[in-house]
Structure formats: C-alpha cells, structure tokens
Scaffold this motif. Structure first.
Motif, PDB file in Angstrom:
ATOM      1  N   LEU A  20       1.060  -1.360   0.031  1.00 47.41           N
ATOM      2  CA  LEU A  20      -0.005  -0.064   0.025  1.00 47.41           C
ATOM      3  C   LEU A  20       0.741   1.417   0.027  1.00 47.41           C
ATOM      4  O   LEU A  20       0.537   2.316   0.424  1.00 47.41           O
ATOM      5  CB  LEU A  20      -1.036   0.011   1.219  1.00 47.41           C
ATOM      6  CG  LEU A  20      -1.986  -1.213   1.261  1.00 47.41           C
ATOM      7  CD1 LEU A  20      -2.853  -1.222   2.369  1.00 47.41           C
ATOM      8  CD2 LEU A  20      -2.875  -1.196   0.000  1.00 47.41           C
ATOM      9  N   ARG A  43     -14.997  -5.442   9.778  1.00 50.57           N
ATOM     10  CA  ARG A  43     -13.703  -4.845  10.064  1.00 50.57           C
ATOM     11  C   ARG A  43     -12.951  -4.995   8.751  1.00 50.57           C
ATOM     12  O   ARG A  43     -12.234  -4.156   8.241  1.00 50.57           O
ATOM     13  CB  ARG A  43     -12.965  -5.222  11.224  1.00 50.57           C
ATOM     14  CG  ARG A  43     -11.358  -4.934  11.102  1.00 50.57           C
ATOM     15  CD  ARG A  43     -10.818  -3.554  11.080  1.00 50.57           C
ATOM     16  NE  ARG A  43      -9.341  -3.394  11.168  1.00 50.57           N
ATOM     17  CZ  ARG A  43      -8.753  -3.267  10.251  1.00 50.57           C
ATOM     18  NH1 ARG A  43      -9.149  -3.519   9.006  1.00 50.57           N
ATOM     19  NH2 ARG A  43      -7.442  -3.381  10.289  1.00 50.57           N
ATOM     20  N   HIS A  60      -4.900   3.510  10.824  1.00 51.47           N
ATOM     21  CA  HIS A  60      -4.779   3.592   9.488  1.00 51.47           C
ATOM     22  C   HIS A  60      -5.542   4.960   8.841  1.00 51.47           C
ATOM     23  O   HIS A  60      -6.956   4.788   9.140  1.00 51.47           O
ATOM     24  CB  HIS A  60      -5.173   2.446   8.548  1.00 51.47           C
ATOM     25  CG  HIS A  60      -4.527   1.277   8.838  1.00 51.47           C
ATOM     26  ND1 HIS A  60      -3.159   1.212   8.780  1.00 51.47           N
ATOM     27  CD2 HIS A  60      -4.909  -0.069   9.473  1.00 51.47           C
ATOM     28  CE1 HIS A  60      -2.566   0.024   8.814  1.00 51.47           C
ATOM     29  NE2 HIS A  60      -3.854  -0.785   9.440  1.00 51.47           N
ATOM     30  N   PHE A  62      -9.232   3.800  10.803  1.00 50.87           N
ATOM     31  CA  PHE A  62      -9.611   2.556  11.495  1.00 50.87           C
ATOM     32  C   PHE A  62      -8.215   2.000  11.852  1.00 50.87           C
ATOM     33  O   PHE A  62      -7.008   2.578  11.488  1.00 50.87           O
ATOM     34  CB  PHE A  62     -10.163   1.571  10.697  1.00 50.87           C
ATOM     35  CG  PHE A  62      -9.687   1.229   9.401  1.00 50.87           C
ATOM     36  CD1 PHE A  62      -8.981  -0.112   9.386  1.00 50.87           C
ATOM     37  CD2 PHE A  62      -9.653   1.906   8.176  1.00 50.87           C
ATOM     38  CE1 PHE A  62      -8.288  -0.499   8.242  1.00 50.87           C
ATOM     39  CE2 PHE A  62      -8.997   1.346   7.028  1.00 50.87           C
ATOM     40  CZ  PHE A  62      -8.389   0.292   7.105  1.00 50.87           C
ATOM     41  N   GLU A  82       3.298  -0.177   9.698  1.00 56.82           N
ATOM     42  CA  GLU A  82       3.398  -1.458   9.163  1.00 56.82           C
ATOM     43  C   GLU A  82       3.362  -1.667   7.872  1.00 56.82           C
ATOM     44  O   GLU A  82       3.682  -2.778   7.191  1.00 56.82           O
ATOM     45  CB  GLU A  82       2.186  -2.369   9.727  1.00 56.82           C
ATOM     46  CG  GLU A  82       0.684  -1.930   9.484  1.00 56.82           C
ATOM     47  CD  GLU A  82      -0.255  -2.930   9.743  1.00 56.82           C
ATOM     48  OE1 GLU A  82      -0.106  -3.631  10.581  1.00 56.82           O
ATOM     49  OE2 GLU A  82      -1.398  -2.567   9.116  1.00 56.82           O
ATOM     50  N   HIS A  83       3.242  -0.588   7.096  1.00 49.23           N
ATOM     51  CA  HIS A  83       3.201  -0.728   5.386  1.00 49.23           C
ATOM     52  C   HIS A  83       4.388  -0.300   4.738  1.00 49.23           C
ATOM     53  O   HIS A  83       4.541  -0.931   3.562  1.00 49.23           O
ATOM     54  CB  HIS A  83       1.894   0.089   4.867  1.00 49.23           C
ATOM     55  CG  HIS A  83       0.535   0.042   5.218  1.00 49.23           C
ATOM     56  ND1 HIS A  83      -0.540   0.743   5.123  1.00 49.23           N
ATOM     57  CD2 HIS A  83       0.246  -1.383   6.004  1.00 49.23           C
ATOM     58  CE1 HIS A  83      -1.524   0.118   5.581  1.00 49.23           C
ATOM     59  NE2 HIS A  83      -1.342  -1.180   5.959  1.00 49.23           N
ATOM     60  N   LYS A 115      -3.133   6.654   1.589  1.00 47.20           N
ATOM     61  CA  LYS A 115      -3.422   5.793   2.771  1.00 47.20           C
ATOM     62  C   LYS A 115      -2.118   6.239   3.516  1.00 47.20           C
ATOM     63  O   LYS A 115      -0.792   6.060   3.156  1.00 47.20           O
ATOM     64  CB  LYS A 115      -2.943   4.326   2.358  1.00 47.20           C
ATOM     65  CG  LYS A 115      -4.191   3.846   1.376  1.00 47.20           C
ATOM     66  CD  LYS A 115      -4.420   2.405   1.309  1.00 47.20           C
ATOM     67  CE  LYS A 115      -5.028   1.801   2.600  1.00 47.20           C
ATOM     68  NZ  LYS A 115      -6.524   1.920   2.659  1.00 47.20           N
ATOM     69  N   THR A 140     -10.904  -1.863   3.868  1.00 50.98           N
ATOM     70  CA  THR A 140      -9.869  -1.529   2.648  1.00 50.98           C
ATOM     71  C   THR A 140     -10.528  -1.379   1.574  1.00 50.98           C
ATOM     72  O   THR A 140     -10.430  -0.233   0.578  1.00 50.98           O
ATOM     73  CB  THR A 140      -8.680  -2.398   2.888  1.00 50.98           C
ATOM     74  OG1 THR A 140      -8.158  -2.272   4.208  1.00 50.98           O
ATOM     75  CG2 THR A 140      -7.702  -1.941   1.810  1.00 50.98           C
ATOM     76  N   HIS A 167      -5.336  -0.974  14.027  1.00 50.85           N
ATOM     77  CA  HIS A 167      -4.894  -2.173  15.094  1.00 50.85           C
ATOM     78  C   HIS A 167      -4.847  -1.126  16.374  1.00 50.85           C
ATOM     79  O   HIS A 167      -3.669  -1.023  16.841  1.00 50.85           O
ATOM     80  CB  HIS A 167      -3.887  -2.858  14.848  1.00 50.85           C
ATOM     81  CG  HIS A 167      -4.023  -3.357  13.264  1.00 50.85           C
ATOM     82  ND1 HIS A 167      -4.638  -4.184  12.677  1.00 50.85           N
ATOM     83  CD2 HIS A 167      -2.979  -2.748  12.248  1.00 50.85           C
ATOM     84  CE1 HIS A 167      -4.569  -4.339  11.553  1.00 50.85           C
ATOM     85  NE2 HIS A 167      -3.627  -3.612  11.075  1.00 50.85           N
TER      86      HIS A 167
HETATM   87  C1  MLT Z   1      -5.492  -3.158   7.534  1.00 47.13           C
HETATM   88  O1  MLT Z   1      -5.308  -3.253   8.654  1.00 47.13           O
HETATM   89  O2  MLT Z   1      -6.701  -3.683   7.075  1.00 47.13           O
HETATM   90  C2  MLT Z   1      -4.700  -2.832   6.415  1.00 47.13           C
HETATM   91  O3  MLT Z   1      -3.278  -2.500   6.910  1.00 47.13           O
HETATM   92  C3  MLT Z   1      -5.041  -2.283   5.056  1.00 47.13           C
HETATM   93  C4  MLT Z   1      -5.465  -0.752   5.130  1.00 47.13           C
HETATM   94  O4  MLT Z   1      -4.645  -0.035   5.889  1.00 47.13           O
HETATM   95  O5  MLT Z   1      -6.094  -0.388   4.495  1.00 47.13           O
END
Ligand code: MLT
Ligand code: FAD
Ligand code: ZN
Length: 453
Positions: free
Chosen positions: A74, A318, A377, A368, A409-410, A335, A322, A370
């Motif tokens: 991404l 959830r 994100h 959204f 993380e990306h 993103k 994306t 983690h």
């Molecule tokens: C996610 O957690 O779904 C992803 O990292 C993908 C996103 O950021 O869209």
C-alpha cells in the motif's frame, strides 16, 4: 536492452518474460491505483537458481529491478515507475515442510499467506501473521514488509517469527541462513535485517517461519464506545478478567456507515456509536461467558454483540474497510499508516479531525486500525491530487509532534520517501545507506524505494 531480454529469456523461458503492455498491465499498477508506471519486462523465475541468474544478468547490465509478490503493498513499493524489470515471485510457490515438533514452516517466497496458514493449520498450528490481503499477499511480501496485521498484538511482528531466509543478493549470490531454532546467536541477525527491507537489500526466495500454537477457545465481540480512551479501558478490563487479546481493532462511525452501505449489511449494533471496537479474546472454555461479563460491567459501553469463536460475520465489518474505502473515493485513496503512543490516541484522532476539516475541507477522512498497537490507518478519500502531499505532510507533522511513527506497518515504499526524516535521524539514515551500498553497490534493487535522503 535486446541483449538483456535475450539473456533473461534464455534463463526463464520465453513464456515467462512478458513485454506486451496488455500482459504487463496488472504488474505495473499498485493496489490503490495511484502508483502506475511501465516496465521493460516482467520476468517470472521458477527457482532460486533462475532468480540468481536473472539478478546477475540485470546487475551486469545496470538494469534496475523491482521484486514483486502479490502486489498488495500500500506504499507503491512493488511496481516499476521508470522501466525497471519486474521480478514476479509467484512461480516460487512450493510449501516444503511443516515441522510440527520444531513448529516451523519452510516455504518458497511466492506462497500466499492463505496457503501457508492452511498448511500450518493442518498440523494444529498457525502462521502467526494474518491480514485481510491473505489470499494474494505472499510470504516473501510479508517478510519484505515486516507486515503487521490483525494478529500482531498476540503473536508479535512478522520479524520476530522469521527464523531463516534464503535470499539472492543484487549481484546474484545466494545467501542462506537456515537454522530452524529460536536460539542461534552466530553474528548479525541477517534474516531480521532483510525483514522489512522492502526489496532493497535482496530478493527473498525461501522463508523459514516459526509457527504459533493457536488459542483453544475464543470469542469475538463488536462494542460501541464513546471514545478511543474507552476502547483502551475495555482492553484493560478484558485483561483484568484473565482474557488474552487475540485482536483489537478500532473503527469509526463514518467507516462503519460506509461499510454497511457498501456491502449492504445490517448495522451490527442497535445504536450507532462514535467508535466501534472489535475484540477477539481467548481464555478457558467459558471464554464467551467471561467476555460477556466484562462487556456487561463495562462503564460507558453503548452497545455490544458477542459471538463464540472467530466470528467471520463480525470480522466482515472490519475486514471490508480497505476495499470499501478504495471503492468509495473519487480520487485514489491516500493511505497513511501511522502509530501513536496509546496515551495520545484520543488527542491524535481529535486533532486530526480538526486540522483536516479546517485545512482540507473537501477531504473525507476514514480512520481505523489495530488500536492496541497504537496503529491507526488514516485514509483520505476524495483528496484532490494537488492536495495529497500537503495533507500527508500535515498529518505526519501531527504524528511527529505526538512522538508517533509515520509508518507503522506498510513501510516507506515510494509513497513516504519525502518524510523519512520525520522518523529517522541523519546518522540512522547514513547507517542504513551504508548497509544498502554494501549489499547492492550498483543500486539495482528497488532504487526508488526507501530513499534515505
Ligand atoms: C488493514 O489493517 O486492514 C490494512 O493495513 C490495510 C489498510 O490499511 O487499508
Ligand atoms: P508486494 O506488494 O508485491 O510487495 C511489497 C514490497 O515487498 C515491495 O517493496 C516489494 O518490492 C517487496 N517484495 C515482495 N516480495 C519480495 C521478495 N520475495 N523479496 C524481496 N522483496 C519483496 N499490511 C500490513 O502490514 N497489515 C495489514 O493488516 C494489511 N492489510 C491489508 C489488507 C488489504 C485488503 C490490502 C490490499 C493490503 C494490506 N496490507 C497490510 C498491505 C500488504 O498486503 C502487505 O504489505 C503485504 O505484506 C504485501 O505482500 P505482497 O506479497 O503483496 O508484496
Ligand atoms: Zn493494518
């Protein structure tokens, strides 16, 4: 160039060197549709020996190469913009072995995450990394990006479970670090270094992963909460009740509305809430009852639904984010994958909303992520193309002020190159540059990715 293409064709065979733009189209545009370029050829080797010969030929010719797995990245790191050769790893797709005693999986880099997960499950184990792109993302890709994902809160980073790699260096030499042990302290942690290197230090051809024992019993809940702080309180209450977090995800009212409308789903909660939290917890056999008791006691909870086990039905709210976002914006989505110290998450979300509304009123933000990892994100929808960088800059300035990370993380890819100094100081960047120059002095591996400035 004809000579190099002839050489590459002799190595992998004519059907695996693609030059026709109709055939290369899917390899030159990234998942978001923003990063698109052109390639002299897509080359699809079928073995480590072929990867080695292809890289040696490109190295001699000074021809830049972009390694590509499932092309689900991404940050624009897996596509050529300037005629680089695309080295597609998808034909390296053999699962060699699952060792249930040593709890390891050995497989080629082009194996999809979903296939590796299935192979581990067949032996009562799990891969430990999980993400919504699992059907297309590859083992080489998750190692090259040190993918985070929904199980990181429980199982740690992908890097922490890479025991070994086989990788081809820029000049074609094959590096093999392959000891199936968690205890192996002979020198530098080269697998750890290649993990997260985004195709700039070597091409990963095989991986040796430590597997994880799955939880025996789990329950999944969606809970409406008034604030990010309340989401963290719920996390703490679940912990105090002796439950283990398998996943902890945060969604906003705007994101939930978008997903519900786009997928034609029924809203999961009777009352809309500013934030919806998805938690999956594990514990003893009565985990669902224990989780229900925590939810019932949780002050400020707006509404909640709970299901036993891993509930695909609840996870859909959830995991659809994306794709829904990508389908709901008039310009390619921007993103931004940031992390903030947990104690400042609420402040971050509030200040972000204010600053975007004040300075970029046409942009629609959807956040959204983690949340228990501090990873949010930030998705900017309908961003006018000439405002992408300015808006990104403002979000990253805020992240810097709060002591967070501009790439949780990306990775950096191409998309975040201009901001790398927000997270790494000059000495740090010089050290990374020295490592890169030592491993790839001709600078042929993903030269436009992770520019150290
Ligand atoms: C996610 O957690 O779904 C992803 O990292 C993908 C996103 O950021 O869209
Ligand atoms: P690609 O996209 O092909 O490549 C990514 C990078 O790795 C590029 O720089 C490329 O050059 C390099 N690379 C790929 N293979 C190799 C190799 N064999 N050797 C050396 N370099 C290589 N990411 C997360 O971290 N967490 C998530 O939760 C998450 N969820 C996602 C959900 C969706 C729906 C989508 C579309 C993406 C998501 N991602 C997530 C991003 C993406 O799936 C990950 O970055 C993934 O690890 C990329 O794997 P890939 O095989 O598609 O790699
Ligand atoms: Zn993510």
């Amino acid at each position: 160039m004809t000579t190099l293409l002839d050489e590459l064709t002799a190595i992998v065979g004519p059907t695996h060197v693609l030059t026709d733009p109709e055939l290369t189209a899917g390899y030159v545009t990234d998942w978001t549709g923003y990063w698109t370029g052109h390639t002299v050829a897509v080359v699809r080797p079928g073995s480590t020996a072929e990867v080695s010969a292809v890289l040696a030929a490109c190295y001699r010719a000074g021809q830049p190469v972009v390694p590509q797995g499932g092309n689900t990245g991404l940050v624009g790191g897996s596509v050529p913009l300037d005629g680089e050769v695309v080295l597609s790893m998808l034909r390296l797709n053999r699962i060699e072995e699952v060792d249930p005693v040593g709890r390891t999986l050995a497989a080629d880099a082009g194996v999809s995450v979903a296939r590796a997960q299935e192979a581990a499950r067949a032996h009562g184990l799990i891969l430990g990394t999980d993400l919504a792109s699992r059907e297309s993302a590859t083992l080489g890709g998750i190692v090259a990006t040190n993918a985070g994902g929904i199980a990181m809160i429980k199982n740690g980073s992908t890097r922490s479970r890479v025991l070994g790699v086989e990788a081809v260096l820029a000049d074609g030499r094959v590096l093999t670090r392959w000891i199936p042990l968690v205890k192996d302290n002979i020198g530098y942690d080269l697998p750890g270094l290649l993990t997260g290197s985004e195709g700039t230090l070597a091409v990963i051809t095989r991986v040796l992963m430590r597997l994880v024992t799955p939880a025996r019993a789990t329950a999944t809940a969606l809970a409406g909460v008034p604030s990010a702080a309340a989401a963290l309180e719920l996390r703490d209450a679940l912990g105090r009740a002796g439950l283990t977090l398998e996943a902890a995800e945060l969604m906003t009212a705007a994101g939930m509305r978008l997903v519900v409308d786009h997928a034609g789903l029924r809203p999961p909660l009777a009352q809309p809430a500013p934030y919806t939290v998805l938690v999956e917890v594990s514990g003893s056999d009565d985990v669902a009852a224990a989780a229900a008791a925590v939810l019932a006691d949780c002050e400020g909870l707006i509404d909640a639904v709970l299901e036993e086990g891993h509930s695909a039905k609840l996870w859909r709210f959830r995991e659809s984010h994306t794709e829904t976002i990508a389908a709901s914006t008039i310009t390619p989505v921007v993103k931004l994958d940031v992390a903030v110290p947990l104690r400042r998450m609420e402040e971050f979300l509030d200040r972000l909303t204010e600053l975007l509304a004040a300075e970029f009123p046409t942009i629609r933000p959807i956040c959204f992520g983690h949340f228990a990892d501090g990873n949010i994100h930030v998705n900017l929808l309908d961003a006018p193309v000439d405002e992408r960088d300015a808006a990104t800059n403002r979000v990253f300035e805020l992240i810097r002020d709060l002591g967070g990370s501009i790439s949780a993380e990306h990775g950096i890819g191409r998309a975040k190159n201009p901001w790398i100094s927000f997270g790494r100081d000059p000495v740090d960047r010089a050290a990374m540059g020295a490592i890169r120059a030592a491993l790839d002095p001709g600078r042929v591996l993903n030269p436009h990715v992770l520019k150290l400035g």
